[in-house]
Design a protein around this motif. Structure first.
Motif, PDB file in Angstrom:
ATOM      1  N   GLY A  33       0.793  -1.218   0.000  1.00  0.00           N
ATOM      2  CA  GLY A  33       0.000   0.000   0.000  1.00  0.00           C
ATOM      3  C   GLY A  33       0.823   1.264   0.000  1.00  0.00           C
ATOM      4  O   GLY A  33       0.401   2.295  -0.545  1.00  0.00           O
ATOM      5  N   ALA A 101      -4.123   5.386   0.021  1.00  0.00           N
ATOM      6  CA  ALA A 101      -4.284   4.037   0.565  1.00  0.00           C
ATOM      7  C   ALA A 101      -5.380   4.030   1.621  1.00  0.00           C
ATOM      8  O   ALA A 101      -5.614   5.026   2.311  1.00  0.00           O
ATOM      9  N   ARG A 174       1.503  -5.135  -5.886  1.00  0.00           N
ATOM     10  CA  ARG A 174       0.916  -3.844  -5.557  1.00  0.00           C
ATOM     11  C   ARG A 174      -0.380  -3.609  -6.335  1.00  0.00           C
ATOM     12  O   ARG A 174      -1.360  -3.081  -5.787  1.00  0.00           O
ATOM     13  N   ARG A 178      -3.977  -3.114  -4.639  1.00  0.00           N
ATOM     14  CA  ARG A 178      -4.782  -1.921  -4.879  1.00  0.00           C
ATOM     15  C   ARG A 178      -6.174  -2.273  -5.395  1.00  0.00           C
ATOM     16  O   ARG A 178      -7.167  -1.642  -5.028  1.00  0.00           O
ATOM     17  N   GLU A 181      -7.963  -3.843  -2.279  1.00  0.00           N
ATOM     18  CA  GLU A 181      -7.478  -3.297  -1.005  1.00  0.00           C
ATOM     19  C   GLU A 181      -8.512  -3.369   0.109  1.00  0.00           C
ATOM     20  O   GLU A 181      -8.210  -3.799   1.220  1.00  0.00           O
TER      21      GLU A 181
END
Length: 213
Positions: A33, A101, A174, A178, A181
């Motif tokens: 994040g 984030a 990542r 994302r 998340e």
């Protein structure tokens, strides 16, 4: 000192860090994040706890007196409340703005430090891991070898941390984080509260004198 003893200490430290647990989940969220730098700060703080528990485990293996159970029960209670607090914040986390984030750790080094030194499972896991991998060279275990063993263990911790930082900072990881998340953070929060309940369940009987000898 034999090569097998040195190799055993290195592998024990490597596996101790790479075994999934609460710290791994925290690192996944922070690194994926917030990037590799934040993840590196987290594992840098956690390294202090890794060295602490590895030192106690090696001392116990070599033959020194182990720390009483009260110390670990107290740490278990502290760790339980701390994990519960982190889990609750994760479950209730909301985005602070567009493109930001969902859950941001402002001081990742401090978070890693607290995680490392308050983990009551650090000692038994380190003890079991190091015992399994250095017991075959028991005849070479002496107190004068402790500094060298700790140095080799430190190297193992560093290599394992570099592996984790590389993984959690990868573009694929990542992007996946994302994209999912909210679900990952919520699920991690529930898992953290589960770890907290387990820590409190094991620590409370000892502190209240209910645990059988």
């Amino acid at each position: 000192m034999t090569q097998s003893l040195l190799a055993g200490a290195f592998l024990a430290a490597l596996l101790y860090v790479l075994i999934p647990g609460p710290a791994f989940l925290a690192l996944l969220g922070i690194g994926a994040g917030q990037g590799r730098r934040a993840g590196a700060l987290f594992v840098g703080g956690h390294l202090v706890g890794d060295l602490l528990w590895a030192s106690l485990a090696l001392i116990a293996i070599i033959g020194a007196k182990t720390i009483g159970t009260f110390v670990f029960d107290a740490l278990g209670l502290l760790c339980g409340f701390y994990l519960a607090w982190i889990g609750w914040n994760a479950v209730r986390a909301k985005p602070k703005g567009d493109g930001q984030a969902l859950l941001v750790v402002e001081r990742p080094f401090r978070r890693g430090l607290i995680f490392g030194v308050t983990n009551p499972k650090g000692y038994p896991v380190a003890l079991a891991t190091f015992t399994a991998l250095v017991a075959g060279s028991a005849s070479a275990l002496q107190f004068h070898t402790l500094p060298v063993l700790l140095a080799v263990s430190f190297l193992g911790f560093i290599v394992a941390d570099m592996i984790l930082i590389t993984i959690i900072g990868a573009g694929t990881v990542r992007r996946f984080y994302r994209s999912h998340e909210r679900l990952i953070v919520r699920c991690s929060g529930v898992l953290f509260m589960g770890f907290a309940a387990q820590a409190l369940w094991h620590a409370t009987p000892g502190l209240l004198g209910w645990r059988k000898a």
